[in-house]
Every structure is written in structure tokens, then in C-alpha cells.
Design a protein around this motif. Structure first.
Motif, PDB file in Angstrom:
ATOM      1  N   CYS A 110      -2.060  20.267   0.793  1.00 38.38           N
ATOM      2  CA  CYS A 110      -2.006  19.112   1.688  1.00 38.38           C
ATOM      3  C   CYS A 110      -3.091  18.107   1.308  1.00 38.38           C
ATOM      4  O   CYS A 110      -4.242  18.494   1.099  1.00 38.38           O
ATOM      5  N   PRO A 111      -2.750  16.832   1.229  1.00 35.55           N
ATOM      6  CA  PRO A 111      -3.800  15.828   1.026  1.00 35.55           C
ATOM      7  C   PRO A 111      -4.621  15.682   2.297  1.00 35.55           C
ATOM      8  O   PRO A 111      -4.086  15.769   3.403  1.00 35.55           O
ATOM      9  N   TRP A 112      -5.901  15.455   2.141  1.00 31.97           N
ATOM     10  CA  TRP A 112      -6.768  15.263   3.305  1.00 31.97           C
ATOM     11  C   TRP A 112      -6.707  13.792   3.708  1.00 31.97           C
ATOM     12  O   TRP A 112      -7.469  12.968   3.207  1.00 31.97           O
TER      13      TRP A 112
ATOM     14  N   THR B 190     -10.266  10.166   2.258  1.00 29.09           N
ATOM     15  CA  THR B 190      -8.987  10.707   1.777  1.00 29.09           C
ATOM     16  C   THR B 190      -9.195  11.459   0.463  1.00 29.09           C
ATOM     17  O   THR B 190      -9.790  10.940  -0.476  1.00 29.09           O
ATOM     18  N   THR B 191      -8.718  12.695   0.433  1.00 27.42           N
ATOM     19  CA  THR B 191      -8.929  13.564  -0.725  1.00 27.42           C
ATOM     20  C   THR B 191      -7.608  14.234  -1.082  1.00 27.42           C
ATOM     21  O   THR B 191      -7.050  14.985  -0.278  1.00 27.42           O
ATOM     22  N   LEU B 192      -7.116  13.965  -2.270  1.00 23.73           N
ATOM     23  CA  LEU B 192      -5.854  14.555  -2.704  1.00 23.73           C
ATOM     24  C   LEU B 192      -6.063  15.972  -3.224  1.00 23.73           C
ATOM     25  O   LEU B 192      -7.197  16.428  -3.387  1.00 23.73           O
ATOM     26  N   LYS B 193      -4.984  16.650  -3.493  1.00 24.07           N
ATOM     27  CA  LYS B 193      -5.016  18.020  -4.003  1.00 24.07           C
ATOM     28  C   LYS B 193      -5.874  18.102  -5.258  1.00 24.07           C
ATOM     29  O   LYS B 193      -5.761  17.275  -6.160  1.00 24.07           O
TER      30      LYS B 193
ATOM     31  N   THR C 211       0.839  -1.195   0.000  1.00 23.66           N
ATOM     32  CA  THR C 211       0.000   0.000   0.000  1.00 23.66           C
ATOM     33  C   THR C 211       0.876   1.247   0.000  1.00 23.66           C
ATOM     34  O   THR C 211       1.796   1.371   0.815  1.00 23.66           O
ATOM     35  N   VAL C 212       0.592   2.142  -0.915  1.00 18.11           N
ATOM     36  CA  VAL C 212       1.385   3.365  -1.018  1.00 18.11           C
ATOM     37  C   VAL C 212       0.832   4.398  -0.054  1.00 18.11           C
ATOM     38  O   VAL C 212      -0.341   4.770  -0.121  1.00 18.11           O
ATOM     39  N   ALA C 213       1.634   4.823   0.879  1.00 20.29           N
ATOM     40  CA  ALA C 213       1.201   5.813   1.864  1.00 20.29           C
ATOM     41  C   ALA C 213       1.162   7.198   1.230  1.00 20.29           C
ATOM     42  O   ALA C 213       2.063   7.570   0.478  1.00 20.29           O
ATOM     43  N   VAL C 214       0.096   7.934   1.542  1.00 26.41           N
ATOM     44  CA  VAL C 214      -0.026   9.307   1.053  1.00 26.41           C
ATOM     45  C   VAL C 214       0.652  10.217   2.062  1.00 26.41           C
ATOM     46  O   VAL C 214       0.272  10.255   3.231  1.00 26.41           O
ATOM     47  N   THR C 215       1.643  10.927   1.633  1.00 24.02           N
ATOM     48  CA  THR C 215       2.367  11.822   2.524  1.00 24.02           C
ATOM     49  C   THR C 215       2.180  13.258   2.082  1.00 24.02           C
ATOM     50  O   THR C 215       2.064  13.552   0.889  1.00 24.02           O
ATOM     51  N   ALA C 216       2.149  14.135   3.055  1.00 22.34           N
ATOM     52  CA  ALA C 216       1.987  15.563   2.766  1.00 22.34           C
ATOM     53  C   ALA C 216       3.328  16.168   2.393  1.00 22.34           C
ATOM     54  O   ALA C 216       4.343  15.883   3.042  1.00 22.34           O
ATOM     55  N   PRO C 217       3.369  16.991   1.352  1.00 28.78           N
ATOM     56  CA  PRO C 217       4.634  17.647   0.999  1.00 28.78           C
ATOM     57  C   PRO C 217       5.043  18.637   2.079  1.00 28.78           C
ATOM     58  O   PRO C 217       4.202  19.121   2.853  1.00 28.78           O
ATOM     59  N   PRO C 218       6.310  18.938   2.177  1.00 33.85           N
ATOM     60  CA  PRO C 218       6.775  19.888   3.207  1.00 33.85           C
ATOM     61  C   PRO C 218       6.096  21.251   3.049  1.00 33.85           C
ATOM     62  O   PRO C 218       5.889  21.736   1.944  1.00 33.85           O
ATOM     63  N   ASN C 219       5.747  21.827   4.206  1.00 28.49           N
ATOM     64  CA  ASN C 219       5.161  23.175   4.239  1.00 28.49           C
ATOM     65  C   ASN C 219       3.903  23.288   3.375  1.00 28.49           C
ATOM     66  O   ASN C 219       3.634  24.338   2.776  1.00 28.49           O
ATOM     67  N   CYS C 220       3.133  22.206   3.297  1.00 20.10           N
ATOM     68  CA  CYS C 220       1.900  22.275   2.511  1.00 20.10           C
ATOM     69  C   CYS C 220       0.860  23.117   3.240  1.00 20.10           C
ATOM     70  O   CYS C 220       0.956  23.371   4.447  1.00 20.10           O
ATOM     71  N   THR C 221      -0.139  23.558   2.510  1.00 17.43           N
ATOM     72  CA  THR C 221      -1.176  24.426   3.062  1.00 17.43           C
ATOM     73  C   THR C 221      -2.550  23.793   2.877  1.00 17.43           C
ATOM     74  O   THR C 221      -2.773  23.016   1.951  1.00 17.43           O
ATOM     75  N   ASP C 222      -3.454  24.139   3.785  1.00 21.93           N
ATOM     76  CA  ASP C 222      -4.824  23.654   3.711  1.00 21.93           C
ATOM     77  C   ASP C 222      -5.716  24.692   3.054  1.00 21.93           C
ATOM     78  O   ASP C 222      -5.522  25.911   3.232  1.00 21.93           O
TER      79      ASP C 222
END
Length: 343
Positions: free
Chosen positions: A105-107, A130-133, A60-71
Motif C-alpha cells: 500500500c502506498p502511504w 507520501t511514500t510509495l512501495k 495531478t496523478v492520484a496515487v491509488t492503493a492496489p486492491p487488497n494491498c498490505t501495510d
């Protein structure tokens, strides 16, 4: 027993091998082999055997948030239960909103939370898929309509994994608003606390039969939000003046009963002339108004408009009064008025 003897002699050997065959034991049969021979070629699989298949499971590929991402989020539409939808007392229904993730940021493990207003048996918190950009997602809550007739509004917010609010544009909350019973609403139970009740009053405008709804919870919510904005700007809090509050409530009722959003009253009065006529002892500053949404919607609009923002953050202002009226037969529903003054 009759037996025959065969003599097999190799031409190049000096000895012979003798084999006795019982002629009665030999029976005619097919001239082909029926036994299954072991495979002689690599990769051959007999038809009577089930081949072993190696199954490779992809991790399973983990969804990770990029550095300094914003909501960030945008409310695209109400999928079910539009504002002021009529429901039966005690009816169970599902409210669904559609959002788009406009941040970077991915939710992942984000949640929906009940914030204020009428809870209507809503869960305090519910998971968001889970909701991606840039992806869209539908978010739902199961609710139960109150058992008394009235207009009810529940406010919700989106939260990230750190339990910080994800802004919906410039707003922190979104809502569900339903009408229980008939279209003519005489009373409601709605506000910042589910225990606060509304009251019915007669409007001061041109409709003598206008039964509008007051809401002390909404009044307190607006006053608190205004002082929070002033505190963020390093300004002192405003005190609530009873004369200004009565003036604000009177004009909110006038707008509700006459279905207008205007600083000019139904009798042609101005904000200043109404303040003078009310006997306000201080120096009247100005008036801000809003129609068609609750306290959070009003604050978002005011703070995004420079003129209204300046009125809220005026350093010389020392006190205020807030009025709220709801009239179900009007085009806007909610009417909010704030009067500012200085003692």
C-alpha cells in the motif's frame, strides 16, 4: 504658386488622368517602407508582437492503493537523537526516524501518533509524507525535554488512513529515549502515563551504591500486554501476585546493578531457588527476562520466540509478577522480569 501638370495617358485608353503635384510639398526621403505590414505567410509573427503561448497543464496523478494491498514498514535508523542521548532540561529538539515502506500500500495521508510514555510536548498526530512501495522516508517530531533530570521514553506508532497501526516488523511502536541531566540518574518520570512517577531504590545485587529506577507504568504495561496475548489465544487472564511481583523486581534490580542478562543471580541463585527463598506459597512455574528495550520491545521478542511464547500462553499458569529496573550506567538500560506461578 508655381505648379506643374503631368499628363498620364494610357496607350490603350482614349482618356487621360491629370495629377497635380505640389513641388514644394515633396521632400526627399528614404526609399524603403517603414510601416509594418500585416503577415502574408501563415505562422509569421512580427518581431514587434508577443506571441501567445498555449500552456498545457498536466493533471495531478492520484496515487491509488492496489486492491487488497498490505501495510508494512521497517525502521532503518535513528537519523537524529540516538537512544539515551543526553539533552538539557527544557531543551527543544527534533527526533527523526528513517522508515522504508515494505508493504504494497502506498502511504498516502498516513500519520505518526503518540502512543504512550513520556510525551515531551509531542503532537498527538503528525502527517507522514507520501511514500510509495519500497520508498524510504524520514519522519520527524519536535519535542521538548522535561525540566527534571531523569531518563524519558516516548512511544509512537504509524497509522494508515483507517487509523490502523502499521507494524514496524513485528512491533507496533517505535520510540525516542533521552537522558536529561548528568549520566548518573537517580529518579525518572516515565511510563504508560505521563503522570506516573518513578522511584529510586537500592539494588539487591553486588553494587550497594546502585541507584536504579523503578517504573510502575512499565510494569502495568507488560502485565496488560501479557493478558492481551492470552485473551487472543482464548486463555484466562493472569492475576498479579504480590510475592511474585517482589521476586521479579528483586531480580530485575540485580541484573541492572550487575549489568547482566541472566536467569542466574549475582549470588549464583536460580529462578526456582529464589522463588522458594521468597516464601512464594504457590507452585512456581518459570521466569522470562529481557534487557535493552521497553515493554513493547520485550513483548515482541518474547512472542516471536517459541519458548517464551509458550511460557506466556501456558494454560496451567494462573498468576504472575512483573519487575522493571533501569540503570543508566549499565550496558542495557532497561531490565524486565516476569515470574509465573500457579495457586
Amino acid at each position: 504658386m508655381f505648379r506643374k501638370a503631368f499628363l498620364l495617358c494610357a496607350l490603350f485608353l482614349t482618356s487621360c488622368v491629370s495629377v497635380d503635384v505640389d513641388s514644394l510639398a515633396v521632400t526627399a526621403g528614404p526609399d524603403f517602407v517603414t510601416s509594418t505590414l500585416p503577415p502574408t505567410k501563415q505562422g509569421f509573427v512580427p518581431s514587434t508582437l508577443t506571441p501567445t503561448v498555449e500552456v498545457t497543464v498536466s493533471p495531478t496523478v492520484a496515487v491509488t492503493a492496489p486492491p487488497n494491498c498490505t501495510d508494512g514498514a521497517v525502521l532503518l535508523r535513528d537519523v537524529t537523537i540516538q537512544d539515551n542521548s543526553q539533552v538539557r532540561a527544557g531543551e527543544k529538539f527534533t527526533k527523526t526516524w528513517e522508515f522504508q515502506n515494505t508493504g504494497t500500500c502506498p502511504w498516502v495521508n498516513y500519520t505518526l501518533a503518540f502512543t504512550s510514555g513520556d510525551r515531551m510536548d509531542a503532537p498527538l498526530s503528525a502527517p507522514i509524507p507520501t511514500t510509495l512501495k519500497d520508498e524510504k522516508v524520514e519522519v520527524s517530531v519536535d519535542l521538548t525535554a522535561p525540566k527534571s533530570n531523569g531518563t524519558y521514553t516516548g512511544y509512537f506508532s504509524l497509522h494508515n488512513t483507517k487509523d490502523r497501526v502499521v507494524y514496524i516488523g513485528t512491533e507496533q511502536t517505535f520510540w525516542v529515549k533521552v537522558v536529561v541531566g548528568g549520566p548518573s540518574i537517580a529518579a525518572t518520570s516515565s511510563g504508560a502515563s505521563p503522570t506516573q512517577s518513578g522511584s529510586t531504590s537500592t539494588g539487591g545485587g553486588g553494587s550497594a551504591n546502585c541507584n536504579y529506577t523503578q517504573n510502575a507504568g512499565y510494569v502495568n504495561q507488560v502485565a496488560t500486554a501479557i493478558n492481551a496475548e492470552r485473551a487472543s489465544a482464548g486463555l484466562p487472564a493472569l492475576t498479579v501476585n504480590s510475592q511474585l511481583a517482589a521476586l521479579a523486581q528483586s531480580h530485575a534490580a540485580d541484573m541492572a546493578c550487575n549489568d547482566i542478562i541472566s536467569h542466574t543471580g549475582s549470588d549464583g541463585s536460580s529462578a526456582y531457588s529464589r522463588a522458594v527463598a521468597s516464601g512464594y506459597a504457590g507452585m512456581f512455574s518459570e521466569e522470562i527476562i529481557y534487557g535493552g528495550g521497553g515493554p513493547q520491545a520485550a513483548m515482541s521478542w518474547w512472542m516471536s520466540d517459541q519458548i517464551h511464547r509458550d511460557a506466556i500462553l501456558k494454560a496451567k499458569t494462573t498468576e504472575m509478577g512483573v519487575g522493571y529496573a533501569y540503570f543508566s550506567n549499565g550496558s542495557y538500560g532497561d531490565f524486565i522480569v516476569v515470574e509465573f506461578g500457579t495457586q
